[in-house]
Design a protein around this motif. Structure first.
Motif: not given
Ligand code: KIV
Length: 272
Positions: A29-31, A50-54, A90-92, A120-122
């Motif tokens: 899940l994101t947070a 910690v998605g860049d969906s923030a 954590v999203d880059l 990290v996620k890219l």
């Molecule tokens: O930033 C995000 O929340 C995501 C998910 C949708 C996978 O990358």
């Protein structure tokens, strides 16, 4: 439904690979803040993203593009302080890794050093292979992200299902295999046909975490604001809402406002 679950004290990238090998599904899940992350962690979710969906749900931007590396580090460091068991990925953000592998490594190092995140996620496949290799060579675990890649929204112009055509599906399969080969520990597949996602999950040994990718993958991820029903305007088919917090919170908050105005709050017991 009962679930076969090993009792992991701390989730690591190895635990996730073991879960896939044992047929245990992975929850993610994101947070973006301490309080929410503490609840997600206590509830036993395996991975906190910690998605860049923030950029959308915390800052109110239309896309994920505006969020900065500094802002991602701020969100991630709050989440890391709350996570006792979950792996924190954590999203880059957009613009922090696309220009060259050195920049990708510099940004990843900042995330690891300044937030304490675990990986990290890219977004992307063969186009960013060299950057991913550079990050992995520095000992930083990498989660890939294929299918719908929201950072490229202006290239595609829509958030519709990806890889419905053969050529795009073939490229996605090749990219997933490449991510496994170079050493990523997992890959997110976003909004692609369920059959294709299952085929990918069956053809690689690292976990495939889906969002809008059906049930044939190794785990699922959702944006927490969406699954808690905090946002009534976003209702894609893949989303299951577990609460309607928008309604419940609005009721509670308007009750509070009414109580203040009617002088019901605070009462004698709530005063010193
Ligand atoms: O930033 C995000 O929340 C995501 C998910 C949708 C996978 O990358």
């Amino acid at each position: 439904m009962s679930v076969a679950k090993k009792d992991y004290k701390r989730i690591t990238t190895r635990s996730l690979i073991e879960m896939k090998a044992n047929g245990e599904k992975i929850s993610m899940l994101t947070a973006y803040d301490f309080t929410m992350a503490r609840i997600v962690d206590a509830a036993g979710v395996d991975v906190i993203l910690v998605g860049d969906s923030a950029s959308n749900v915390m800052a109110g931007h239309e896309t994920t593009l505006p969020i900065t590396l500094d802002q991602m580090i701020y969100h991630a460091s709050s989440v890391v302080r709350a996570a006792n068991r979950a792996l924190v990925v954590v999203d880059l953000p957009f613009g922090s890794y696309q220009s060259d592998p050195k920049e990708a490594l510099r940004s990843s190092i900042r995330i690891m050093k300044e937030s304490g995140g675990h990986a990290v996620k890219l977004e992307g496949g063969s186009e960013i292979k060299d950057s991913i290799k550079k990050i992995l060579n520095a000992g930083i675990p990498v989660m890939g992200h294929l299918g719908l890649t929201p950072q490229s929204i202006y290239k595609f112009g829509t958030y519709t299902v990806r890889a419905k055509e053969d050529a795009e599906a073939e490229k996605l399969i090749e990219d997933a295999k490449m991510l496994e080969r170079i050493g990523c520990f997992a890959v997110v597949l976003e909004k692609i046909p369920a059959q294709l996602a299952q085929k990918v999950a069956e053809s690689i040994s690292i976990p495939v975490i889906g969002i809008g990718a059906g049930g044939g993958v190794d785990g699922q991820v959702l944006v927490i604001h969406d699954m808690l029903g905090m946002n009534n305007e976003f209702s894609p088919r893949f989303l299951r809402r577990y609460m309607n917090l928008y309604e419940d919170m609005t009721k509670a908050i308007s009750q509070y406002s009414d109580d203040v105005k009617s002088k019901d709050f605070p009462n004698a017991n709530e005063s010193y």
